[in-house]
Design a protein around this motif. Structure first.
Motif, short mmCIF file in Angstrom:
data_model
loop_
_atom_site.label_atom_id
_atom_site.label_comp_id
_atom_site.label_asym_id
_atom_site.label_seq_id
_atom_site.Cartn_x
_atom_site.Cartn_y
_atom_site.Cartn_z
N PRO A 23 0.79 -1.17 -0.12
CA PRO A 23 0.05 0.05 -0.08
C PRO A 23 0.87 1.36 0.02
CG PRO A 23 -1.01 -1.72 1.54
CD PRO A 23 0.40 -2.27 0.92
N ILE A 24 1.90 1.38 0.77
CA ILE A 24 2.69 2.77 1.02
C ILE A 24 3.44 3.06 -0.33
CG2 ILE A 24 4.12 3.76 2.23
CD1 ILE A 24 3.04 2.62 4.94
N LEU A 25 4.10 1.68 -0.43
CA LEU A 25 5.29 1.87 -1.84
C LEU A 25 4.38 2.14 -2.87
CD1 LEU A 25 7.95 -0.51 -0.70
CD2 LEU A 25 8.03 1.79 -0.27
N SER A 26 3.12 1.58 -3.24
CA SER A 26 2.61 1.47 -4.47
C SER A 26 2.38 2.87 -4.81
CB SER A 26 1.15 1.07 -4.58
OG SER A 26 0.31 1.69 -3.31
N TRP A 27 2.47 4.02 -3.98
CA TRP A 27 2.46 5.32 -4.47
C TRP A 27 3.62 5.68 -5.45
CZ3 TRP A 27 -1.49 8.70 -4.23
CH2 TRP A 27 -2.54 8.61 -3.22
N ILE A 28 4.56 5.09 -5.57
CA ILE A 28 5.79 5.13 -6.37
C ILE A 28 5.24 5.10 -7.88
CG2 ILE A 28 8.12 4.37 -7.04
CD1 ILE A 28 8.56 3.76 -3.99
N ILE A 29 4.46 4.26 -7.96
CA ILE A 29 3.95 3.76 -9.34
C ILE A 29 2.75 4.42 -9.61
CG2 ILE A 29 5.65 1.74 -9.79
CD1 ILE A 29 2.83 -0.07 -9.22
N TYR A 30 2.20 4.99 -8.68
CA TYR A 30 0.83 5.68 -8.78
C TYR A 30 0.74 6.55 -10.09
CZ TYR A 30 -3.54 8.42 -7.84
OH TYR A 30 -4.57 9.09 -7.99
N PRO A 31 1.69 7.36 -10.27
CA PRO A 31 1.58 8.25 -11.62
C PRO A 31 1.46 7.60 -13.06
CG PRO A 31 3.08 9.22 -10.06
CD PRO A 31 2.95 7.87 -9.76
N PHE A 32 2.34 6.33 -12.90
CA PHE A 32 2.32 5.60 -13.99
C PHE A 32 1.04 4.85 -14.36
CE2 PHE A 32 6.81 6.53 -12.59
CZ PHE A 32 7.00 6.74 -13.98
N LYS A 33 0.70 4.42 -13.15
CA LYS A 33 -0.78 3.82 -13.20
C LYS A 33 -2.11 4.88 -13.87
CE LYS A 33 -0.95 0.53 -9.22
NZ LYS A 33 -1.44 0.05 -7.91
N LEU A 34 -1.82 6.04 -13.42
CA LEU A 34 -2.69 7.16 -13.93
C LEU A 34 -2.48 7.12 -15.49
CD1 LEU A 34 -3.32 9.74 -11.35
CD2 LEU A 34 -4.98 8.10 -12.03
N LEU A 35 -1.10 7.19 -15.78
CA LEU A 35 -0.93 7.45 -17.21
C LEU A 35 -1.42 6.56 -18.09
CD1 LEU A 35 0.60 8.92 -19.44
CD2 LEU A 35 2.51 7.58 -18.81
N THR A 36 -1.42 5.04 -17.52
CA THR A 36 -2.00 4.08 -18.23
C THR A 36 -3.68 4.06 -18.37
OG1 THR A 36 -0.33 2.51 -17.52
CG2 THR A 36 -2.27 1.40 -18.23
N ILE A 43 -12.55 14.03 -21.48
CA ILE A 43 -11.73 12.88 -21.23
C ILE A 43 -11.60 13.24 -19.58
CG2 ILE A 43 -9.66 11.71 -20.80
CD1 ILE A 43 -9.49 11.56 -23.66
N GLU A 44 -12.10 12.29 -18.48
CA GLU A 44 -11.70 12.58 -17.34
C GLU A 44 -10.98 11.46 -16.58
OE1 GLU A 44 -15.32 13.36 -15.38
OE2 GLU A 44 -15.83 15.29 -16.54
N LEU A 45 -10.04 11.80 -15.76
CA LEU A 45 -9.29 10.79 -14.98
C LEU A 45 -9.83 11.00 -13.50
CD1 LEU A 45 -5.56 10.76 -16.12
CD2 LEU A 45 -7.68 9.43 -17.13
N ASP A 46 -9.76 9.88 -12.68
CA ASP A 46 -10.22 9.87 -11.39
C ASP A 46 -9.03 9.24 -10.52
OD1 ASP A 46 -11.47 8.54 -8.77
OD2 ASP A 46 -13.08 9.40 -9.71
N PRO A 47 -8.98 10.24 -9.53
CA PRO A 47 -7.88 9.76 -8.54
C PRO A 47 -7.85 8.31 -8.00
CG PRO A 47 -8.95 12.05 -7.83
CD PRO A 47 -9.76 11.36 -8.75
N ASP A 48 -8.94 7.73 -8.09
CA ASP A 48 -8.82 6.30 -7.80
C ASP A 48 -8.49 5.38 -8.85
OD1 ASP A 48 -9.76 6.93 -5.02
OD2 ASP A 48 -11.65 7.17 -5.60
N GLU A 49 -7.86 5.84 -9.77
CA GLU A 49 -7.37 5.17 -11.00
C GLU A 49 -8.55 4.72 -11.75
OE1 GLU A 49 -4.72 1.83 -9.62
OE2 GLU A 49 -4.08 3.10 -8.07
N GLY A 50 -9.36 5.39 -12.02
CA GLY A 50 -10.50 5.29 -12.87
C GLY A 50 -10.65 6.35 -13.84
N GLY A 51 -11.40 6.44 -15.13
CA GLY A 51 -11.60 7.16 -15.90
C GLY A 51 -12.91 7.15 -16.74
N ALA A 52 -13.12 8.31 -17.60
CA ALA A 52 -14.40 8.19 -18.24
C ALA A 52 -14.09 8.85 -19.59
CB ALA A 52 -15.56 8.74 -17.41
N THR A 53 -14.68 8.40 -20.76
CA THR A 53 -14.51 9.20 -22.08
C THR A 53 -16.11 9.35 -22.43
OG1 THR A 53 -12.44 8.10 -22.62
CG2 THR A 53 -13.84 9.30 -24.25
N SER A 54 -16.22 10.65 -22.39
CA SER A 54 -17.78 10.99 -22.77
C SER A 54 -17.75 11.37 -24.30
CB SER A 54 -18.29 12.27 -22.14
OG SER A 54 -19.54 12.65 -22.40
#
Length: 305
Positions: A58-71, A93-104
Protein backbone atom coordinates in the motif's frame (compact mmCIF):
# COMPACT_ATOMS: atom_id res chain seq x y z
CA UNK A 1 24.13 -16.97 -47.36
CA UNK A 2 21.67 -19.74 -48.22
CA UNK A 3 22.66 -21.79 -51.30
CA UNK A 4 19.96 -23.61 -53.21
CA UNK A 5 20.61 -27.21 -54.13
CA UNK A 6 19.18 -28.98 -57.11
CA UNK A 7 16.75 -30.98 -55.02
CA UNK A 8 15.55 -27.79 -53.32
CA UNK A 9 14.08 -26.49 -56.55
CA UNK A 10 10.80 -27.79 -57.84
CA UNK A 11 9.25 -26.29 -60.96
CA UNK A 12 11.25 -23.08 -60.51
CA UNK A 13 10.27 -22.54 -56.87
CA UNK A 14 11.68 -23.43 -53.47
CA UNK A 15 10.52 -26.75 -52.21
CA UNK A 16 8.61 -26.67 -48.94
CA UNK A 17 11.61 -28.15 -47.12
CA UNK A 18 14.01 -25.48 -48.37
CA UNK A 19 11.56 -22.68 -47.63
CA UNK A 20 11.06 -24.04 -44.13
CA UNK A 21 14.82 -24.11 -43.51
CA UNK A 22 15.19 -20.56 -44.84
CA UNK A 23 12.38 -19.14 -42.73
CA UNK A 24 13.52 -21.02 -39.64
CA UNK A 25 17.05 -19.70 -39.99
CA UNK A 26 15.88 -16.11 -40.56
CA UNK A 27 13.44 -16.16 -37.64
CA UNK A 28 16.01 -17.69 -35.32
CA UNK A 29 18.67 -15.12 -36.20
CA UNK A 30 16.20 -12.23 -35.96
CA UNK A 31 14.91 -13.22 -32.52
CA UNK A 32 18.24 -14.20 -30.96
CA UNK A 33 19.13 -11.29 -28.64
CA UNK A 34 22.55 -9.67 -28.79
CA UNK A 35 24.33 -8.33 -25.70
CA UNK A 36 22.48 -4.99 -25.71
CA UNK A 37 19.13 -6.67 -26.19
CA UNK A 38 19.85 -9.14 -23.38
CA UNK A 39 20.45 -6.18 -21.09
CA UNK A 40 17.15 -4.65 -22.20
CA UNK A 41 15.33 -7.92 -21.54
CA UNK A 42 16.87 -8.18 -18.08
CA UNK A 43 15.83 -4.61 -17.29
CA UNK A 44 12.29 -5.31 -18.55
CA UNK A 45 12.17 -8.42 -16.36
CA UNK A 46 13.27 -6.34 -13.37
CA UNK A 47 10.53 -3.83 -14.19
CA UNK A 48 7.93 -6.60 -14.12
CA UNK A 49 9.23 -7.86 -10.78
CA UNK A 50 9.42 -4.40 -9.18
CA UNK A 51 5.99 -3.36 -10.49
CA UNK A 52 4.49 -6.62 -9.20
CA UNK A 53 5.98 -6.02 -5.74
CA UNK A 54 5.08 -2.32 -5.49
CA UNK A 55 1.57 -3.03 -6.76
CA UNK A 56 0.64 -4.95 -3.60
CA UNK A 57 2.39 -2.82 -0.95
CA UNK A 58 0.00 0.00 0.00
CA UNK A 59 2.57 2.64 0.96
CA UNK A 60 5.14 1.85 -1.74
CA UNK A 61 2.46 1.60 -4.43
CA UNK A 62 2.43 5.41 -4.51
CA UNK A 63 5.77 5.23 -6.32
CA UNK A 64 4.09 3.84 -9.42
CA UNK A 65 0.79 5.69 -8.90
CA UNK A 66 1.50 8.35 -11.59
CA UNK A 67 2.30 5.62 -14.11
CA UNK A 68 -0.94 3.82 -13.23
CA UNK A 69 -2.83 7.02 -13.97
CA UNK A 70 -0.89 7.40 -17.21
CA UNK A 71 -2.05 3.94 -18.28
CA UNK A 72 -5.62 4.91 -17.42
CA UNK A 73 -5.02 7.94 -19.64
CA UNK A 74 -3.90 5.62 -22.46
CA UNK A 75 -7.11 3.64 -21.93
CA UNK A 76 -9.36 6.69 -22.19
CA UNK A 77 -7.32 8.16 -25.02
CA UNK A 78 -7.78 4.92 -26.98
CA UNK A 79 -11.55 5.19 -26.53
CA UNK A 80 -11.42 8.76 -27.80
CA UNK A 81 -9.25 8.07 -30.83
CA UNK A 82 -11.36 5.12 -31.91
CA UNK A 83 -14.41 7.32 -31.47
CA UNK A 84 -12.74 9.95 -33.63
CA UNK A 85 -12.02 7.34 -36.31
CA UNK A 86 -15.67 6.24 -36.27
CA UNK A 87 -17.00 9.81 -36.58
CA UNK A 88 -17.97 10.25 -32.93
CA UNK A 89 -17.99 13.64 -31.22
CA UNK A 90 -15.67 13.57 -28.18
CA UNK A 91 -17.07 15.65 -25.34
CA UNK A 92 -14.47 15.11 -22.63
CA UNK A 93 -11.88 12.85 -21.01
CA UNK A 94 -11.70 12.64 -17.21
CA UNK A 95 -9.33 10.80 -14.89
CA UNK A 96 -10.27 9.79 -11.37
CA UNK A 97 -7.78 9.85 -8.44
CA UNK A 98 -8.94 6.30 -7.64
CA UNK A 99 -7.37 5.12 -10.92
CA UNK A 100 -10.59 5.33 -12.87
CA UNK A 101 -11.53 7.32 -15.92
CA UNK A 102 -14.33 8.18 -18.30
CA UNK A 103 -14.58 9.24 -21.92
CA UNK A 104 -17.77 11.03 -22.90
CA UNK A 105 -18.70 10.85 -26.58
CA UNK A 106 -21.75 10.76 -28.83
CA UNK A 107 -22.00 8.75 -32.00
CA UNK A 108 -19.33 6.36 -33.20
CA UNK A 109 -19.48 2.57 -33.36
CA UNK A 110 -19.73 1.00 -29.87
CA UNK A 111 -18.56 -2.35 -31.22
CA UNK A 112 -15.20 -0.66 -31.85
CA UNK A 113 -15.03 2.11 -29.25
CA UNK A 114 -15.73 -0.12 -26.23
CA UNK A 115 -12.93 -2.70 -26.69
CA UNK A 116 -10.56 0.07 -27.85
CA UNK A 117 -9.84 1.07 -24.25
CA UNK A 118 -8.21 -2.15 -23.08
CA UNK A 119 -6.82 -3.22 -26.44
CA UNK A 120 -5.62 0.27 -27.37
CA UNK A 121 -3.71 0.80 -24.12
CA UNK A 122 -2.10 -2.63 -24.40
CA UNK A 123 -1.16 -1.91 -28.02
CA UNK A 124 0.39 1.41 -26.98
CA UNK A 125 2.31 -0.40 -24.26
CA UNK A 126 3.55 -3.02 -26.72
CA UNK A 127 4.70 -0.32 -29.14
CA UNK A 128 6.58 1.45 -26.34
CA UNK A 129 8.23 -1.82 -25.31
CA UNK A 130 9.43 -2.36 -28.88
CA UNK A 131 10.74 1.22 -29.06
CA UNK A 132 12.42 0.72 -25.69
CA UNK A 133 14.99 -1.47 -27.41
CA UNK A 134 16.44 1.50 -29.33
CA UNK A 135 17.31 5.08 -28.34
CA UNK A 136 16.22 6.77 -31.57
CA UNK A 137 13.00 4.78 -31.64
CA UNK A 138 12.34 5.95 -28.07
CA UNK A 139 12.80 9.55 -29.19
CA UNK A 140 10.25 9.06 -31.96
CA UNK A 141 7.88 7.35 -29.53
CA UNK A 142 8.20 10.33 -27.17
CA UNK A 143 7.25 12.73 -29.96
CA UNK A 144 4.22 10.59 -30.86
CA UNK A 145 3.23 10.53 -27.18
CA UNK A 146 3.51 14.30 -27.10
CA UNK A 147 0.97 14.53 -29.93
CA UNK A 148 -1.36 12.15 -28.08
CA UNK A 149 -0.90 14.23 -24.93
CA UNK A 150 -1.98 17.39 -26.76
CA UNK A 151 -5.18 15.74 -27.96
CA UNK A 152 -5.84 14.41 -24.47
CA UNK A 153 -5.38 17.85 -22.92
CA UNK A 154 -7.76 19.30 -25.49
CA UNK A 155 -10.41 16.73 -24.59
CA UNK A 156 -9.65 16.94 -20.86
CA UNK A 157 -10.71 20.61 -20.81
CA UNK A 158 -10.84 21.52 -17.09
CA UNK A 159 -10.00 18.13 -15.59
CA UNK A 160 -7.11 19.23 -13.37
CA UNK A 161 -5.82 15.72 -12.65
CA UNK A 162 -5.35 15.00 -16.36
CA UNK A 163 -3.50 18.28 -16.84
CA UNK A 164 -1.19 17.65 -13.87
CA UNK A 165 -0.48 14.10 -15.03
CA UNK A 166 0.22 14.98 -18.67
CA UNK A 167 2.38 18.00 -17.84
CA UNK A 168 4.30 16.03 -15.22
CA UNK A 169 4.96 13.12 -17.59
CA UNK A 170 5.97 15.52 -20.35
CA UNK A 171 8.49 17.13 -18.02
CA UNK A 172 9.84 13.72 -17.03
CA UNK A 173 10.28 12.71 -20.67
CA UNK A 174 12.13 15.95 -21.46
CA UNK A 175 14.35 15.48 -18.40
CA UNK A 176 15.26 11.91 -19.34
CA UNK A 177 15.97 13.01 -22.93
CA UNK A 178 18.92 15.02 -21.56
CA UNK A 179 20.40 12.17 -19.49
CA UNK A 180 23.22 10.13 -21.06
CA UNK A 181 22.37 11.22 -24.58
CA UNK A 182 18.87 9.74 -24.48
CA UNK A 183 19.77 6.36 -22.96
CA UNK A 184 17.72 7.17 -19.86
CA UNK A 185 14.79 8.06 -22.12
CA UNK A 186 14.98 4.60 -23.69
CA UNK A 187 14.62 2.91 -20.32
CA UNK A 188 11.81 5.29 -19.32
CA UNK A 189 9.89 4.45 -22.51
CA UNK A 190 10.49 0.76 -21.82
CA UNK A 191 9.17 1.15 -18.27
CA UNK A 192 6.03 2.99 -19.42
CA UNK A 193 5.43 0.25 -21.99
CA UNK A 194 5.81 -2.58 -19.47
CA UNK A 195 3.65 -0.71 -16.98
CA UNK A 196 0.91 -0.13 -19.55
CA UNK A 197 0.79 -3.76 -20.62
CA UNK A 198 0.84 -5.10 -17.07
CA UNK A 199 -1.83 -2.68 -15.87
CA UNK A 200 -4.03 -3.57 -18.82
CA UNK A 201 -3.72 -7.31 -18.12
CA UNK A 202 -4.43 -6.83 -14.42
CA UNK A 203 -7.34 -4.48 -15.07
CA UNK A 204 -9.00 -6.92 -17.46
CA UNK A 205 -8.65 -9.76 -14.94
CA UNK A 206 -9.88 -7.61 -12.04
CA UNK A 207 -12.83 -5.91 -13.78
CA UNK A 208 -14.12 -8.62 -16.10
CA UNK A 209 -12.92 -12.08 -15.03
CA UNK A 210 -12.35 -12.34 -11.27
CA UNK A 211 -15.28 -10.02 -10.51
CA UNK A 212 -18.02 -8.50 -12.64
CA UNK A 213 -18.14 -4.70 -12.72
CA UNK A 214 -21.40 -3.61 -14.33
CA UNK A 215 -19.90 -0.33 -15.50
CA UNK A 216 -16.87 -1.96 -17.15
CA UNK A 217 -16.29 -1.88 -20.89
CA UNK A 218 -16.77 -5.65 -21.08
CA UNK A 219 -20.16 -5.49 -19.34
CA UNK A 220 -21.37 -2.75 -21.70
CA UNK A 221 -20.01 -4.66 -24.67
CA UNK A 222 -21.83 -7.82 -23.53
CA UNK A 223 -25.10 -5.85 -23.33
CA UNK A 224 -24.93 -4.59 -26.90
CA UNK A 225 -23.79 -7.97 -28.26
CA UNK A 226 -26.16 -10.10 -26.22
CA UNK A 227 -24.46 -13.36 -27.16
CA UNK A 228 -21.80 -13.84 -24.45
CA UNK A 229 -21.34 -12.75 -20.82
CA UNK A 230 -18.75 -10.11 -19.98
CA UNK A 231 -16.33 -12.72 -18.64
CA UNK A 232 -16.04 -14.29 -22.10
CA UNK A 233 -15.14 -10.95 -23.64
CA UNK A 234 -12.73 -10.33 -20.79
CA UNK A 235 -10.90 -13.58 -21.48
CA UNK A 236 -10.75 -12.77 -25.21
CA UNK A 237 -9.40 -9.27 -24.58
CA UNK A 238 -6.92 -10.68 -22.08
CA UNK A 239 -5.63 -13.11 -24.68
CA UNK A 240 -5.28 -10.37 -27.31
CA UNK A 241 -3.52 -8.05 -24.84
CA UNK A 242 -1.10 -10.83 -23.92
CA UNK A 243 -0.34 -11.34 -27.62
CA UNK A 244 0.37 -7.61 -27.94
CA UNK A 245 2.73 -7.79 -24.95
CA UNK A 246 4.70 -10.68 -26.43
CA UNK A 247 4.65 -9.12 -29.90
CA UNK A 248 6.17 -5.92 -28.51
CA UNK A 249 9.16 -7.85 -27.21
CA UNK A 250 9.56 -9.86 -30.41
CA UNK A 251 9.36 -6.77 -32.63
CA UNK A 252 11.97 -5.07 -30.47
CA UNK A 253 14.29 -8.06 -30.81
CA UNK A 254 13.82 -8.32 -34.58
CA UNK A 255 13.88 -4.64 -35.50
CA UNK A 256 16.61 -3.13 -33.32
CA UNK A 257 19.84 -5.09 -33.53
CA UNK A 258 22.24 -2.16 -32.99
CA UNK A 259 24.69 -2.40 -30.12
CA UNK A 260 24.76 0.17 -27.34
CA UNK A 261 27.75 1.88 -28.99
CA UNK A 262 25.98 2.04 -32.36
CA UNK A 263 22.84 3.43 -30.74
CA UNK A 264 24.89 6.09 -28.97
CA UNK A 265 26.53 7.14 -32.22
CA UNK A 266 23.22 7.22 -34.12
CA UNK A 267 21.49 9.10 -31.31
CA UNK A 268 24.16 11.80 -31.27
CA UNK A 269 23.09 12.97 -34.74
CA UNK A 270 19.35 12.21 -34.58
CA UNK A 271 17.47 14.84 -32.56
CA UNK A 272 20.56 15.44 -30.40
CA UNK A 273 20.41 16.94 -26.92
CA UNK A 274 20.26 20.76 -27.24
CA UNK A 275 23.62 22.32 -26.45
CA UNK A 276 25.62 19.20 -27.33
CA UNK A 277 28.41 19.30 -29.90
CA UNK A 278 26.25 17.35 -32.35
CA UNK A 279 23.39 19.81 -31.94
CA UNK A 280 25.76 22.76 -32.46
CA UNK A 281 27.20 21.16 -35.59
CA UNK A 282 23.70 20.49 -36.88
CA UNK A 283 22.74 24.11 -36.25
CA UNK A 284 25.82 25.36 -38.10
CA UNK A 285 25.05 23.04 -41.01
CA UNK A 286 21.47 24.28 -41.22
CA UNK A 287 22.65 27.90 -41.06
CA UNK A 288 25.08 27.24 -43.91
CA UNK A 289 22.36 25.66 -46.03
CA UNK A 290 19.99 28.57 -45.39
CA UNK A 291 22.75 31.07 -46.28
CA UNK A 292 23.45 29.24 -49.54
CA UNK A 293 19.77 29.23 -50.47
CA UNK A 294 19.48 32.96 -49.73
CA UNK A 295 22.59 33.69 -51.80
CA UNK A 296 21.19 31.76 -54.77
CA UNK A 297 17.82 33.52 -54.53
CA UNK A 298 19.48 36.96 -54.28
CA UNK A 299 21.71 36.14 -57.22
CA UNK A 300 18.79 35.02 -59.36
CA UNK A 301 16.89 38.18 -58.55
CA UNK A 302 19.90 40.31 -59.55
CA UNK A 303 20.31 42.13 -56.26
CA UNK A 304 23.87 43.26 -55.40
CA UNK A 305 25.51 41.27 -52.61
Amino acid sequence: MYNMKANDVLDGTFSSTALHRLLTRDVQSALTPNATQRTTLIVAGCYILVIGILWHIPILSWIIYPFKLLTVGFHEMSHAFMGLLTCAHIHSIELDPDEGGATSMSGGIPYLTLPAGYLGSSLIGAALIACGFDTNASKIASIVLAVFFLFTLWWAKRDWLTWVLILGMSGLIVLFWFVAGGVALRYLVLFIGVMSCMYCLWDIIDDTISRKVNSSDASQFAKICGCCPSQVWGVLWLFVSLIFFIAGVLVGLAAFKESAAQQKEDSSVFLPVPGSSAAMALTVTKSGIVSMILAVVVGLLGFPM
